[in-house]
Design an enzyme around this catalytic site. Structure first.
Site, PDB file in Angstrom:
ATOM      1  N   PRO A  70       0.798  -1.237   0.000  1.00  6.52           N
ATOM      2  CA  PRO A  70       0.000   0.000   0.000  1.00  6.52           C
ATOM      3  C   PRO A  70       0.828   1.283   0.000  1.00  6.52           C
ATOM      4  CG  PRO A  70      -0.975  -1.577   1.491  1.00  6.52           C
ATOM      5  CD  PRO A  70       0.334  -2.172   1.026  1.00  6.52           C
ATOM      6  N   CYS A  71       0.400   2.208  -0.854  1.00  5.68           N
ATOM      7  CA  CYS A  71       1.141   3.452  -1.026  1.00  5.68           C
ATOM      8  C   CYS A  71       0.657   4.581  -0.118  1.00  5.68           C
ATOM      9  CB  CYS A  71       1.063   3.911  -2.480  1.00  5.68           C
ATOM     10  SG  CYS A  71      -0.611   4.358  -3.003  1.00  5.68           S
ATOM     11  N   GLN A  72      -0.536   4.464   0.457  1.00  4.93           N
ATOM     12  CA  GLN A  72      -1.094   5.565   1.235  1.00  4.93           C
ATOM     13  C   GLN A  72      -0.160   6.084   2.331  1.00  4.93           C
ATOM     14  OE1 GLN A  72      -2.632   2.721   0.479  1.00  4.93           O
ATOM     15  NE2 GLN A  72      -4.767   3.039  -0.035  1.00  4.93           N
ATOM     16  N   HIS A  74       2.887   6.486   2.248  1.00  3.30           N
ATOM     17  CA  HIS A  74       4.069   7.120   1.659  1.00  3.30           C
ATOM     18  C   HIS A  74       3.731   8.175   0.606  1.00  3.30           C
ATOM     19  CE1 HIS A  74       5.648   3.646   3.679  1.00  3.30           C
ATOM     20  NE2 HIS A  74       4.931   2.873   2.898  1.00  3.30           N
TER      21      HIS A  74
END
Length: 157
Positions: A70-72, A74
Site C-alpha cells: 500500500p502506497c497511502q 508514503h
C-alpha cells in the site's frame, strides 16, 4: 521461474511477469472485487486474502516474490506517516521475504516512499543478504503526459 505476489490488485504486475514467461504460484489480495478479477483470469492460482496473515498460511516457495504494498502511508497526497501508518505493510513484506527466501524480490511504490521508508526497505533486504537496486521511473519516461513517479526495489539473493 515461479512467482508469488502480495497486494496483487487486479494483477497488472502478475500479467507482465506471466508474459515474460514466469508462472504464478499464488497471489494475495484483500479487496473482494480484485479477487474476483484475479479468479476470472487465473482460476487455478490460489489467492490468499490478507498479506498480514499470509506467513501463517504457509504459501509455497517461489523464485520471485513481488508486490506493490500500500502506497497511502508514503504518498505525497496523504499525511506521509510512513512506518507510523497502520496501512504500512512493509514489515509484513520483509517477514515474508525471511520466510520464503526467494531468489528475487520485486516491490513497487509511489515516489513519496523516498522520504519515508526507502532506506529501511534497502537496509532490511540487504540484512537478509540481498543486493538491492532501487529505481525511480516517471510515467512520462514511457510517454504518459504526467510526472507520476514509481519507485521499484529489485533485489537478488
Amino acid at each position: 521461474m515461479t512467482f508469488g505476489s502480495i497486494c496483487t490488485g487486479i494483477g497488472g504486475l502478475d500479467l507482465g511477469l506471466e508474459r515474460a514467461g514466469m508462472t504464478p504460484k499464488w497471489m494475495c489480495e484483500i479487496d473482494p472485487f480484485c479477487r474476483r478479477v484475479l479468479k476470472k483470469h487465473w482460476p487455478h492460482v490460489p489467492c490468499y486474502e490478507d498479506a498480514r496473515l499470509l506467513r501463517k498460511q504457509k504459501p509455497s516457495g517461489v523464485d520471485v516474490f513481488c508486490g506493490g504494498f500500500p502506497c497511502q502511508p508514503h504518498s505525497d497526497a496523504g499525511e506521509k506517516r510512513g512506518s507510523e501508518d497502520e496501512r504500512n505493510l512493509w514489515p509484513d513484506c520483509i517477514r515474508l521475504v525471511r520466510f520464503l527466501r526467494p531468489d528475487w524480490c520485486v516491490f513497487e511504490n509511489v515516489g513519496g516512499i523516498l522520504t519515508t521508508i526507502a532506506g529501511q526497505v534497502c537496509e532490511e533486504l540487504e540484512a537478509e543478504n540481498y543486493e538491492v537496486w532501487p529505481m525511480v521511473f516517471r510515467a512520462r519516461d514511457i510517454g504518459a503526459r504526467h510526472r507520476r513517479r514509481r519507485v521499484w526495489f529489485i533485489a537478488h539473493s
